[in-house]
Design a protein around this motif. Structure first.
Motif, mmCIF file in Angstrom:
data_model
loop_
_atom_site.group_PDB
_atom_site.id
_atom_site.type_symbol
_atom_site.label_atom_id
_atom_site.label_comp_id
_atom_site.label_asym_id
_atom_site.label_seq_id
_atom_site.Cartn_x
_atom_site.Cartn_y
_atom_site.Cartn_z
ATOM 1 N N ASP A 71 18.612 33.615 -26.912
ATOM 2 C CA ASP A 71 19.003 34.721 -26.269
ATOM 3 C C ASP A 71 18.851 36.021 -26.385
ATOM 4 N N ASP A 72 18.726 37.465 -25.734
ATOM 5 C CA ASP A 72 18.825 38.203 -25.606
ATOM 6 C C ASP A 72 17.514 39.447 -26.445
ATOM 7 N N HIS A 125 16.580 38.370 -19.596
ATOM 8 C CA HIS A 125 18.358 37.978 -19.780
ATOM 9 C C HIS A 125 19.272 38.786 -19.485
ATOM 10 N N HIS A 129 22.305 42.964 -19.755
ATOM 11 C CA HIS A 129 23.490 41.907 -20.178
ATOM 12 C C HIS A 129 24.833 42.060 -20.154
ATOM 13 N N GLY A 167 25.654 35.919 -21.461
ATOM 14 C CA GLY A 167 26.723 35.650 -22.221
ATOM 15 C C GLY A 167 27.877 34.595 -21.420
HETATM 16 ZN ZN LIG Z 1 23.214 37.118 -24.561
#
Ligand SMILES: [Zn+2]
Length: 260
Positions: A71-72, A125, A129, A167
């Motif tokens: 992720d990210d 993603h 965010h 998240g």
């Molecule tokens: Zn994330």
């Protein structure tokens, strides 16, 4: 259908957690040193477990495959993780928060293009965010999904149909709005293997990997050891209850705890 999936974030060299992805103590918990990451993959490979590509699912092999996700969109996907994955014949699903592309510790446009060309799966993603995706309005959710999938489709020339929820804040609306925006596979952070459908979008859970998760734990998740899963599930439900009791409270407790 059941799919084993694991969720990484950044993989860094020499404990340099600040070199990739989001900064801060909370983000560092989910960052791994490259040495431990390689031990994870070596253990999986030795056990005969293969990595799964969600775009090409072979149902006969599902029990011995694992979807390896990140992720990210931290730059370490390109500078560290991809090489190690390829060394063991695995590929990754890299989920990118697209507003951060081309900034300091995040992936650059040409790196995303190259990862895609090397056979890794590139997905959304969200764009910005959001700290709590499930608390966004539906219009905000649609904007997050649409902006990010269009940007990634521009970069890779692909269709932009795979995504993960930022998240871990998941709700039915998060999946419904993703489906509306053309996302066909959506990973959240619930530690389950059962896949379910929301308006044509398959929702898949994932098991969270942290800085100190041992290789044996990863091997058990990838080969269907239920006792470990139940442990993480109990913890997850406590956390989810805390989140629904009051997101602010949960976040402030988390920060307080981490500050110690
Ligand atoms: Zn994330």
């Amino acid at each position: 259908m059941r799919i084993n999936s694991i969720m990484y974030h950044d993989v860094v060299r020499s404990g340099d957690f600040a070199s990739s992805g989001f900064a801060g103590a909370h983000a560092d918990i989910y960052k791994l040193d490259a040495t431990l990451f390689e031990e994870h993959l070596k253990t999986l490979a030795t056990d005969g477990i293969e990595s799964l590509n969600v775009g090409q699912i072979d149902e006969d092999k599902l029990a011995r495959t694992v979807a390896i996700t990140f992720d990210d969109g931290g730059e370490s996907a390109y500078t560290v993780a991809a090489d190690i994955l390829e060394k063991y014949g695995f590929h990754g699903h890299f989920f990118i928060a697209t507003d951060f592309i081309d900034t300091d510790t995040f992936l650059k446009t040409r790196q995303i293009r190259e990862l895609h060309a090397r056979g890794h799966i590139i997905g959304s993603h969200s764009a910005s965010h959001p700290t709590r995706m499930a608390y966004c309005t539906e219009e905000e959710m649609r904007r997050e999904w649409r902006t990010s999938t269009e940007k990634l489709a521009d970069i890779t020339g692909g269709a932009g149909t795979v995504a993960s929820v930022p998240g871990g804040y998941f709700s039915r609306q998060v999946a419904e709005t993703a489906a509306e925006c053309g996302i066909r596979i959506l990973f959240n952070s619930e530690p389950v293997t059962k896949v379910y459908d929301v308006n044509g979008c398959s929702v898949l859970g994932r098991f969270t990997i942290k800085q100190d998760t041992p290789a044996e734990t990863v091997r058990r998740i990838a080969s269907g050891n239920m006792s470990y899963r139940l442990g993480q599930f109990a913890f997850w439900n406590t956390k989810k209850a805390a989140k629904s009791l009051g997101g602010e409270l949960y976040l402030s407790l988390t920060r307080k705890y981490l500050a110690k």
